[in-house]
Scaffold this motif. Structure first.
Motif, PDB file in Angstrom:
ATOM      1  N   VAL A   1      12.958  27.970 -41.818  1.00  0.00           N
ATOM      2  CA  VAL A   1      12.811  27.028 -42.928  1.00  0.00           C
ATOM      3  C   VAL A   1      13.854  25.922 -42.861  1.00  0.00           C
ATOM      4  O   VAL A   1      15.059  26.183 -42.777  1.00  0.00           O
ATOM      5  N   ILE A   2      13.350  24.688 -42.899  1.00  0.00           N
ATOM      6  CA  ILE A   2      14.214  23.516 -43.041  1.00  0.00           C
ATOM      7  C   ILE A   2      13.968  22.987 -44.455  1.00  0.00           C
ATOM      8  O   ILE A   2      12.810  22.814 -44.859  1.00  0.00           O
ATOM      9  N   GLY A   3      15.039  22.778 -45.202  1.00  0.00           N
ATOM     10  CA  GLY A   3      14.867  22.339 -46.588  1.00  0.00           C
ATOM     11  C   GLY A   3      15.652  21.081 -46.879  1.00  0.00           C
ATOM     12  O   GLY A   3      16.723  20.864 -46.291  1.00  0.00           O
ATOM     13  N   THR A   4      15.117  20.240 -47.778  1.00  0.00           N
ATOM     14  CA  THR A   4      15.843  19.027 -48.170  1.00  0.00           C
ATOM     15  C   THR A   4      16.250  19.094 -49.641  1.00  0.00           C
ATOM     16  O   THR A   4      15.530  19.652 -50.478  1.00  0.00           O
ATOM     17  N   ALA A   5      17.408  18.522 -49.920  1.00  0.00           N
ATOM     18  CA  ALA A   5      17.918  18.401 -51.294  1.00  0.00           C
ATOM     19  C   ALA A   5      19.053  17.388 -51.266  1.00  0.00           C
ATOM     20  O   ALA A   5      19.464  16.937 -50.182  1.00  0.00           O
ATOM     21  N   SER A   6      19.564  17.011 -52.443  1.00  0.00           N
ATOM     22  CA  SER A   6      20.746  16.132 -52.490  1.00  0.00           C
ATOM     23  C   SER A   6      21.759  16.725 -53.460  1.00  0.00           C
ATOM     24  O   SER A   6      22.668  17.441 -53.065  1.00  0.00           O
ATOM     25  N   GLU A   7      21.560  16.476 -54.777  1.00  0.00           N
ATOM     26  CA  GLU A   7      22.511  17.006 -55.767  1.00  0.00           C
ATOM     27  C   GLU A   7      22.575  18.531 -55.727  1.00  0.00           C
ATOM     28  O   GLU A   7      23.593  19.137 -56.047  1.00  0.00           O
ATOM     29  N   ASN A   8      21.467  19.147 -55.374  1.00  0.00           N
ATOM     30  CA  ASN A   8      21.405  20.612 -55.354  1.00  0.00           C
ATOM     31  C   ASN A   8      21.504  21.178 -53.941  1.00  0.00           C
ATOM     32  O   ASN A   8      21.063  22.300 -53.679  1.00  0.00           O
ATOM     33  N   TYR A   9      22.093  20.405 -53.050  1.00  0.00           N
ATOM     34  CA  TYR A   9      22.214  20.789 -51.640  1.00  0.00           C
ATOM     35  C   TYR A   9      22.848  22.173 -51.489  1.00  0.00           C
ATOM     36  O   TYR A   9      22.456  22.968 -50.651  1.00  0.00           O
ATOM     37  N   ASP A  10      23.860  22.447 -52.328  1.00  0.00           N
ATOM     38  CA  ASP A  10      24.589  23.715 -52.193  1.00  0.00           C
ATOM     39  C   ASP A  10      23.700  24.933 -52.439  1.00  0.00           C
ATOM     40  O   ASP A  10      24.015  26.030 -52.006  1.00  0.00           O
ATOM     41  N   LEU A  11      22.578  24.722 -53.130  1.00  0.00           N
ATOM     42  CA  LEU A  11      21.699  25.864 -53.423  1.00  0.00           C
ATOM     43  C   LEU A  11      20.939  26.318 -52.177  1.00  0.00           C
ATOM     44  O   LEU A  11      20.547  27.488 -52.070  1.00  0.00           O
ATOM     45  N   LEU A  12      20.716  25.390 -51.248  1.00  0.00           N
ATOM     46  CA  LEU A  12      19.787  25.682 -50.153  1.00  0.00           C
ATOM     47  C   LEU A  12      20.210  26.882 -49.317  1.00  0.00           C
ATOM     48  O   LEU A  12      19.387  27.727 -48.971  1.00  0.00           O
TER      49      LEU A  12
END
Ligand SMILES: NC(=O)c1ccc[n+]([C@@H]2O[C@H](COP(=O)([O-])OP(=O)(O)OC[C@H]3O[C@@H](n4cnc5c(N)ncnc54)[C@H](OP(=O)(O)O)[C@@H]3O)[C@@H](O)[C@H]2O)c1
Length: 313
Positions: free
Chosen positions: A175-186
């Motif tokens: 799994v490759i996932g994208t986020a910004s403000e919630n990046y730490d959750l990934l």
């Protein structure tokens, strides 16, 4: 006629049209159950409904009670709604086409209802139905994601995305996932590669994936075509991908429109939750009266998992 508290709209518009007020308590008809709502949640779909964007698709009558996710307890059982008794703890998605679950009571089609995950409280159960049905139908049914494949999940920290990441890992996918403000959750969700879309163009990093799950649309969807291998699959929750672009890249495409049957999937999701394999992330819990604030958080487009409304403390 008995009454109940509910969030209704009497006209379409921004979150100011959401009114917490008294409404008639519904009575279950043939094949229906009445659920005492303990918790419900806000989905971007609800925001689209009050904005009036869904009137072309659904024939709503105003005033309308919003909300679709429900975790609660059976209050009354209609004729022919076999298999349920008052007091059963259940969860489901109800009211997409009619009055919904942002209320003390909601009607549900009994065939759509299943036992709530035993290990979760109502708050966490209410976080699951709409987004897990969407992620399941997109990844498992439409894209047929399988072990050893690679999937790019846009919006991996959002409602749909955070469940999609967990379902994809359960299938044995990378799994490759994208986020910004919630990046730490990934990372805690189990993604193999996290991309901060605000600082890194994902299309420069990702190539030859089998599946893209697009929960963002627009430019993000457009830039996703080059990340797929030939024969791959682009599935979107938000915008029908272009057939011409799919043909040009030699891939398949689909838009997920979460649809029945749903009880069997929710039963499976509940088992996964009880086995500790799926963990809904609840960003914030607000009382039902705070519906406007809840919608404003979701409309801010940076929620982390789910915004849940508590109806019974
Ligand atoms: N067709 C259907 O049946 C169906 C069903 C469910 C949902 N949907 C649609 O699917 C969409 C997503 O729903 P949702 O419940 O997951 O929404 P959501 O929880 O409100 O999504 C919020 C998340 O989006 C992320 N995000 C915002 N812009 C992004 C970008 N450019 N790239 C990557 N991530 C981005 C945010 O991450 P950061 O804060 O880290 O930036 C945040 O975590 C909505 O439009 C909804 O209406 C459709």
């Amino acid at each position: 006629m008995l009454s109940m508290k509910a969030v209704r709209i009497h006209k379409y518009g921004d979150s100011d049209v959401l009114v917490y007020e008294d409404a008639p308590r519904p009575v279950p008809g043939e094949g229906e159950v009445l659920i005492r709502v303990h918790a419900t949640s806000v989905n971007p779909f609800d925001c689209a409904v009050h904005a009036g964007y869904m009137t072309g698709m659904f024939n709503y009558t105003l005033p309308l009670i919003l909300g679709s996710d429900v975790s609660g307890v059976i209050e009354e059982v209609g004729a022919g709604a076999n298999g349920f008794s008052p007091g059963d703890e259940v969860y489901t998605r109800a009211g997409v086409f009619r009055d919904g679950a942002n209320a003390e009571y909601v009607l549900a089609i009994a065939a759509d209802v299943t036992a709530k995950p035993k290990s979760l409280d109502h708050i966490h159960s209410a976080a699951l139905p709409h987004v897990s049905l969407t992620a399941w139908q997109a990844l498992y049914e439409l894209a047929d994601l399988s072990e050893g494949q690679t999937v790019l999940i846009h919006g991996a920290a959002g409602g749909v995305g955070h469940i999609a990441v967990q379902l994809a890992k359960l299938r044995g996918a990378t799994v490759i996932g994208t986020a910004s403000e919630n990046y730490d959750l990934l990372e805690s969700l189990g993604v193999d590669q996290a991309i901060n879309y605000a600082t890194t163009p994902f299309e420069n990093m990702v190539h030859d994936v089998d599946v893209v799950l697009d929960t963002i649309g627009g430019d993000t969807q457009q830039r996703s075509w080059t990340t797929l291998k030939r024969g791959g699959f682009l599935v979107s929750t938000i915008q029908t991908p272009s057939e011409e672009m799919a043909a040009a890249y030699g891939v398949r495409q689909a838009m997920v429109l979460t649809s029945p049957p749903i009880a069997q999937t929710l039963t499976e999701v509940g088992k996964m939750a009880d086995a500790g394999k799926i963990k809904p992330v609840v960003y914030t819990v607000l009382p039902l009266q705070e519906i406007k604030q809840a919608h404003q958080i979701v409309e801010g487009n940076h929620a982390r998992g789910k915004v849940v409304l508590q109806v019974i403390e």
